[in-house]
Design a protein around this motif. Structure first.
Motif, short mmCIF file in Angstrom:
data_model
loop_
_atom_site.label_atom_id
_atom_site.label_comp_id
_atom_site.label_asym_id
_atom_site.label_seq_id
_atom_site.Cartn_x
_atom_site.Cartn_y
_atom_site.Cartn_z
N ASP A 1 0.83 -1.21 0.00
CA ASP A 1 0.00 0.00 0.00
C ASP A 1 0.86 1.26 0.00
OD1 ASP A 1 -2.17 -1.65 0.05
OD2 ASP A 1 -2.64 -1.34 2.17
N ILE A 2 1.95 1.24 0.76
CA ILE A 2 2.84 2.40 0.80
C ILE A 2 3.44 2.66 -0.58
CG2 ILE A 2 5.05 3.23 1.70
CD1 ILE A 2 4.33 1.96 4.37
N LYS A 3 3.82 1.58 -1.27
CA LYS A 3 4.39 1.74 -2.62
C LYS A 3 3.36 2.33 -3.58
CE LYS A 3 7.80 -2.01 -2.31
NZ LYS A 3 8.18 -3.36 -2.83
N ILE A 4 2.11 1.87 -3.49
CA ILE A 4 1.06 2.39 -4.36
C ILE A 4 0.83 3.87 -4.08
CG2 ILE A 4 -1.41 2.25 -4.91
CD1 ILE A 4 -1.24 -0.76 -4.28
N LEU A 5 0.80 4.22 -2.79
CA LEU A 5 0.59 5.62 -2.41
C LEU A 5 1.75 6.49 -2.88
CD1 LEU A 5 -1.12 7.70 -0.91
CD2 LEU A 5 0.05 7.05 1.20
N ARG A 6 2.97 6.00 -2.75
CA ARG A 6 4.13 6.78 -3.19
C ARG A 6 4.08 7.04 -4.69
NH1 ARG A 6 9.82 4.92 -0.78
NH2 ARG A 6 10.38 6.72 -2.05
N ARG A 7 3.67 6.03 -5.46
CA ARG A 7 3.57 6.21 -6.92
C ARG A 7 2.54 7.28 -7.26
NH1 ARG A 7 4.38 0.49 -7.26
NH2 ARG A 7 2.12 0.13 -7.34
N PHE A 8 1.42 7.26 -6.53
CA PHE A 8 0.40 8.27 -6.78
C PHE A 8 0.96 9.67 -6.50
CE2 PHE A 8 -2.84 11.22 -5.41
CZ PHE A 8 -3.83 11.06 -6.37
N MET A 9 1.64 9.83 -5.38
CA MET A 9 2.15 11.14 -5.00
C MET A 9 3.24 11.61 -5.97
SD MET A 9 0.21 11.96 -2.58
CE MET A 9 1.01 13.54 -2.30
N GLN A 10 4.00 10.70 -6.54
CA GLN A 10 5.01 11.08 -7.53
C GLN A 10 4.36 11.61 -8.80
OE1 GLN A 10 7.22 7.43 -7.89
NE2 GLN A 10 8.37 7.76 -5.98
N ASP A 11 3.17 11.12 -9.11
CA ASP A 11 2.47 11.51 -10.33
C ASP A 11 1.56 12.72 -10.14
OD1 ASP A 11 3.69 9.42 -11.65
OD2 ASP A 11 2.00 8.04 -11.35
N HIS A 12 1.33 13.12 -8.89
CA HIS A 12 0.39 14.21 -8.61
C HIS A 12 1.06 15.22 -7.67
CE1 HIS A 12 -2.21 10.90 -9.88
NE2 HIS A 12 -3.09 11.82 -10.23
N SER A 13 1.44 16.34 -8.22
CA SER A 13 2.10 17.38 -7.42
C SER A 13 1.09 18.07 -6.51
CB SER A 13 2.75 18.41 -8.35
OG SER A 13 3.30 19.46 -7.61
N THR A 14 1.48 18.30 -5.26
CA THR A 14 0.60 19.00 -4.33
C THR A 14 1.44 19.80 -3.35
OG1 THR A 14 -1.32 18.74 -2.87
CG2 THR A 14 0.47 17.16 -2.60
N ASP A 15 0.86 20.83 -2.77
CA ASP A 15 1.57 21.66 -1.80
C ASP A 15 1.35 21.18 -0.37
OD1 ASP A 15 2.53 23.70 -3.71
OD2 ASP A 15 0.39 24.14 -3.95
N VAL A 16 0.13 20.73 -0.09
CA VAL A 16 -0.23 20.33 1.27
C VAL A 16 -1.03 19.04 1.21
CG1 VAL A 16 -1.46 20.95 3.39
CG2 VAL A 16 -0.34 22.74 2.03
N VAL A 17 -0.63 18.06 2.03
CA VAL A 17 -1.41 16.84 2.21
C VAL A 17 -2.02 16.89 3.61
CG1 VAL A 17 -1.32 14.33 2.52
CG2 VAL A 17 -0.09 15.41 0.63
N ILE A 18 -3.33 16.70 3.69
CA ILE A 18 -4.02 16.64 4.98
C ILE A 18 -4.53 15.23 5.17
CG2 ILE A 18 -5.89 17.55 6.40
CD1 ILE A 18 -5.69 20.16 4.85
#
Length: 371
Positions: free
Chosen positions: A81-98
């Motif tokens: 799950d962590i790997k899947i989440l990391r891939r998503f975050m690499q593909d989607h730039s964001t300033d703040v994660v809540i």
């Protein structure tokens, strides 16, 4: 892009008729006027509550690691799950994660232990610090994870004081009212309402025991329970009701997006939770003009109810005092006086007021990030 900061809320799923889910959807929707806002679910699910058109919706397919039977399977699922989440975050730039859930915060922290996060990571806690379901090693792990966040948002000053002493940067922002109701209950229906998941936290067992205490003392009143399966099921609940021989005093209903109708058709709201964060059901009930009776658990009810003015706060788990408080509100004059006070008192949770707090907080985090 219009230059707005990108805010991404991350949660497990939104298809639950819960207070946390309603608050998340409402908060994301009103912030979408000032920010580029998205919601990421760890599994694909249609939101139980309507999401604003300005909010971008995403999902990944996490494996529900904690639902696995063996420790090895849990660990494998969690790493996946962590790997899947990391891939998503690499593909989607964001300033703040809540992060709207401690489990989600855990995934983000462990997934970035050996790398610098390109975004601010903010945790949003919806349950009181002294949650009896998180103790011992679990409490130590949670404290460690929360200390790795850039900031923490909590619902009450009580919890903010605890986290401050731990050295965790923390801000208190209460939940906003999820709706405005011009129409108020006339408080003439002999209906006592409770809404909640069937989990130990919500204290439905205390509710049933209270009905047993009151069954020969209330005349013409009915208990209305809007219940959702959780650790227990509605079928199990029906069995307990039958065993206690109180079926004639309680009506069961499933969750609904039209919950306002239940508030407006009731005259007293009753909450028997063991612990809470800042319970939305109390704010919603009072918005509809219902006086509330609640156990005075460590956080939540006392931030909403003024004892003897807008409702009754009862020493936790004291069923006799709870019964006396319910009986006191069956008096028409007392109930209607407290109902008027209840509706007036929740103006401090107005959407306009709370949205300004969120906007101010997020703008302050931008200045801090630029330093």
């Amino acid at each position: 892009m219009d230059g707005k900061r990108n805010i991404l809320f991350v949660c497990r799923r939104l298809n639950i008729a819960g207070g946390k889910e309603r608050v998340l959807v409402n908060t994301a929707s009103f912030l979408a006027d000032s920010f580029q806002v998205g919601i990421l679910q760890l599994t694909q699910a249609d939101s139980f509550y309507p999401v604003g058109t300005g909010v971008d919706m995403y999902h990944i397919e996490a494996s529900n690691a904690f639902g696995k039977r063996s420790i090895a399977a849990k660990l494998r699922g969690f790493i996946q799950d962590i790997k899947i989440l990391r891939r998503f975050m690499q593909d989607h730039s964001t300033d703040v994660v809540i992060s709207v859930d401690y489990f989600v915060s855990w995934m983000f922290v462990l997934g970035t232990l050996f790398s610098k996060r390109p975004y601010l990571l903010i945790g949003w806690e919806h349950i009181g610090y002294n949650n009896p379901w998180v103790q011992g090693l679990g409490r130590k792990l949670k404290n460690y994870i929360l200390k790795q966040l850039d900031h923490l948002v909590v619902l009450t000053r009580h919890d903010a004081d605890i986290y401050n002493k731990m050295g965790i940067p923390v801000t208190t922002i209460p939940n906003a009212k999820s709706f405005e109701s011009i129409v108020k209950s006339n408080l003439e229906q002999k209906r006592i309402l409770t809404i909640g998941r069937l989990s130990p936290q919500k204290g439905i067992d205390y509710l049933l025991d209270l009905i047993v205490v009151l069954k020969d003392r209330l005349h013409g009143w009915k208990f209305i329970l809007v219940a959702q399966d959780d650790l227990f099921t509605v079928d199990e609940l029906k069995q307990w009701i039958a065993e206690k021989q109180i079926g004639h005093l309680i009506d069961l209903y499933p969750p609904t997006s039209k919950i306002v109708d239940y508030y407006l058709q009731s005259s007293i709201y009753l909450m028997t939770s063991r612990n809470e964060g800042l319970p939305m059901v109390l704010i919603e009930a009072m918005e509809c003009g219902l006086p509330c009776v609640s156990f005075d658990c460590e956080t939540g009810p006392a931030d909403i109810i003024q004892d003897g003015v807008s409702g009754k706060l009862v020493p936790t788990f004291n069923l006799e005092r709870m019964a006396d408080s319910v009986l006191a509100l069956t008096d028409d004059a007392t109930r209607k006086m407290m109902g008027v006070n209840a509706a007036a008192s929740v103006e401090k949770f107005s959407l306009e007021r709370i949205s300004k707090q969120w906007q101010g907080f997020l703008n302050a985090t931008k200045k801090k990030a630029e330093c």
